[in-house]
Design a protein around this motif. Structure first.
Motif, PDB file in Angstrom:
ATOM      1  N   ASP A  31       7.647 -11.785 -32.653  1.00  0.00           N
ATOM      2  CA  ASP A  31       8.862 -10.974 -32.753  1.00  0.00           C
ATOM      3  C   ASP A  31       9.383 -10.575 -31.367  1.00  0.00           C
ATOM      4  O   ASP A  31      10.587 -10.561 -31.130  1.00  0.00           O
ATOM      5  N   ARG A  32       8.460 -10.262 -30.471  1.00  0.00           N
ATOM      6  CA  ARG A  32       8.856  -9.877 -29.107  1.00  0.00           C
ATOM      7  C   ARG A  32       9.517 -11.043 -28.382  1.00  0.00           C
ATOM      8  O   ARG A  32      10.548 -10.881 -27.735  1.00  0.00           O
ATOM      9  N   TYR A  33       8.942 -12.240 -28.510  1.00  0.00           N
ATOM     10  CA  TYR A  33       9.543 -13.405 -27.851  1.00  0.00           C
ATOM     11  C   TYR A  33      10.897 -13.770 -28.457  1.00  0.00           C
ATOM     12  O   TYR A  33      11.807 -14.190 -27.744  1.00  0.00           O
ATOM     13  N   LYS A  34      11.046 -13.575 -29.757  1.00  0.00           N
ATOM     14  CA  LYS A  34      12.354 -13.801 -30.380  1.00  0.00           C
ATOM     15  C   LYS A  34      13.384 -12.840 -29.809  1.00  0.00           C
ATOM     16  O   LYS A  34      14.526 -13.214 -29.543  1.00  0.00           O
ATOM     17  N   GLU A  35      12.984 -11.588 -29.656  1.00  0.00           N
ATOM     18  CA  GLU A  35      13.891 -10.581 -29.094  1.00  0.00           C
ATOM     19  C   GLU A  35      14.231 -10.912 -27.642  1.00  0.00           C
ATOM     20  O   GLU A  35      15.390 -10.797 -27.226  1.00  0.00           O
ATOM     21  N   LEU A  36      13.248 -11.331 -26.872  1.00  0.00           N
ATOM     22  CA  LEU A  36      13.502 -11.717 -25.483  1.00  0.00           C
ATOM     23  C   LEU A  36      14.446 -12.916 -25.412  1.00  0.00           C
ATOM     24  O   LEU A  36      15.300 -12.985 -24.522  1.00  0.00           O
ATOM     25  N   ALA A  37      14.318 -13.831 -26.345  1.00  0.00           N
ATOM     26  CA  ALA A  37      15.217 -14.990 -26.376  1.00  0.00           C
ATOM     27  C   ALA A  37      16.664 -14.536 -26.608  1.00  0.00           C
ATOM     28  O   ALA A  37      17.590 -15.045 -25.965  1.00  0.00           O
ATOM     29  N   LYS A  38      16.841 -13.577 -27.490  1.00  0.00           N
ATOM     30  CA  LYS A  38      18.187 -13.060 -27.756  1.00  0.00           C
ATOM     31  C   LYS A  38      18.785 -12.384 -26.521  1.00  0.00           C
ATOM     32  O   LYS A  38      19.988 -12.415 -26.312  1.00  0.00           O
ATOM     33  N   GLN A  39      17.920 -11.771 -25.722  1.00  0.00           N
ATOM     34  CA  GLN A  39      18.381 -11.028 -24.546  1.00  0.00           C
ATOM     35  C   GLN A  39      18.511 -11.891 -23.297  1.00  0.00           C
ATOM     36  O   GLN A  39      19.060 -11.439 -22.289  1.00  0.00           O
ATOM     37  N   ALA A  40      18.022 -13.119 -23.365  1.00  0.00           N
ATOM     38  CA  ALA A  40      18.031 -13.988 -22.186  1.00  0.00           C
ATOM     39  C   ALA A  40      19.456 -14.237 -21.710  1.00  0.00           C
ATOM     40  O   ALA A  40      20.370 -14.428 -22.506  1.00  0.00           O
ATOM     41  N   GLU A  41      19.597 -14.226 -20.412  1.00  0.00           N
ATOM     42  CA  GLU A  41      20.929 -14.389 -19.825  1.00  0.00           C
ATOM     43  C   GLU A  41      21.279 -15.845 -19.552  1.00  0.00           C
ATOM     44  O   GLU A  41      22.452 -16.156 -19.302  1.00  0.00           O
ATOM     45  N   GLN A  43      20.393 -20.173 -20.636  1.00  0.00           N
ATOM     46  CA  GLN A  43      19.907 -21.041 -21.703  1.00  0.00           C
ATOM     47  C   GLN A  43      18.453 -21.465 -21.490  1.00  0.00           C
ATOM     48  O   GLN A  43      17.669 -21.501 -22.437  1.00  0.00           O
ATOM     49  N   GLU A  44      18.078 -21.761 -20.260  1.00  0.00           N
ATOM     50  CA  GLU A  44      16.712 -22.208 -19.988  1.00  0.00           C
ATOM     51  C   GLU A  44      15.691 -21.137 -20.378  1.00  0.00           C
ATOM     52  O   GLU A  44      14.683 -21.426 -21.012  1.00  0.00           O
ATOM     53  N   THR A  45      15.979 -19.899 -20.018  1.00  0.00           N
ATOM     54  CA  THR A  45      15.076 -18.800 -20.363  1.00  0.00           C
ATOM     55  C   THR A  45      15.058 -18.583 -21.867  1.00  0.00           C
ATOM     56  O   THR A  45      13.997 -18.381 -22.462  1.00  0.00           O
ATOM     57  N   ARG A  46      16.223 -18.645 -22.493  1.00  0.00           N
ATOM     58  CA  ARG A  46      16.307 -18.479 -23.951  1.00  0.00           C
ATOM     59  C   ARG A  46      15.471 -19.544 -24.652  1.00  0.00           C
ATOM     60  O   ARG A  46      14.683 -19.248 -25.563  1.00  0.00           O
ATOM     61  N   LEU A  47      15.604 -20.796 -24.224  1.00  0.00           N
ATOM     62  CA  LEU A  47      14.848 -21.884 -24.839  1.00  0.00           C
ATOM     63  C   LEU A  47      13.340 -21.710 -24.644  1.00  0.00           C
ATOM     64  O   LEU A  47      12.552 -22.004 -25.549  1.00  0.00           O
ATOM     65  N   LEU A  48      12.952 -21.236 -23.473  1.00  0.00           N
ATOM     66  CA  LEU A  48      11.537 -20.989 -23.211  1.00  0.00           C
ATOM     67  C   LEU A  48      10.977 -19.940 -24.162  1.00  0.00           C
ATOM     68  O   LEU A  48       9.930 -20.147 -24.793  1.00  0.00           O
ATOM     69  N   PHE A  49      11.673 -18.822 -24.295  1.00  0.00           N
ATOM     70  CA  PHE A  49      11.208 -17.765 -25.194  1.00  0.00           C
ATOM     71  C   PHE A  49      11.217 -18.226 -26.655  1.00  0.00           C
ATOM     72  O   PHE A  49      10.322 -17.859 -27.427  1.00  0.00           O
ATOM     73  N   GLU A  50      12.180 -19.029 -27.038  1.00  0.00           N
ATOM     74  CA  GLU A  50      12.201 -19.556 -28.407  1.00  0.00           C
ATOM     75  C   GLU A  50      11.005 -20.468 -28.656  1.00  0.00           C
ATOM     76  O   GLU A  50      10.394 -20.427 -29.734  1.00  0.00           O
TER      77      GLU A  50
END
Length: 74
Positions: A31-41, A43-50
């Motif tokens: 759940d925390r990584y999903k939330e971090l993905a939503k907050q990522a500024e 795309q690369e960071t978002r994809l990593l957290f996803e």
């Protein structure tokens, strides 16, 4: 090794408790990584957290299946 019946029961209860804690920890991490993905500024960071969230979800499913099996064993 000889164990008394009460010792075996206590060991099983401890194992079940540890598995329950592990399941909860994996769910919280996912759940925390999903939330971090939503907050990522970006795309690369978002994809990593996803990706990490998906890995945590796989861990959660495996642990949940094992916990269910342990509970069914009585």
């Amino acid at each position: 090794m000889y164990l008394k019946k009460g010792m075996v029961i206590n060991m099983k209860a401890s194992l079940l408790k540890a598995m329950e804690l592990a399941v909860n920890a994996e769910a919280q991490a996912r759940d925390r990584y999903k939330e971090l993905a939503k907050q990522a500024e970006d795309q690369e960071t978002r994809l990593l957290f996803e990706q990490i969230a998906r890995e945590e979800d796989m861990h959660l499913k495996k642990l949940s299946e094992r916990l269910k099996a342990l509970k069914m064993m009585g």
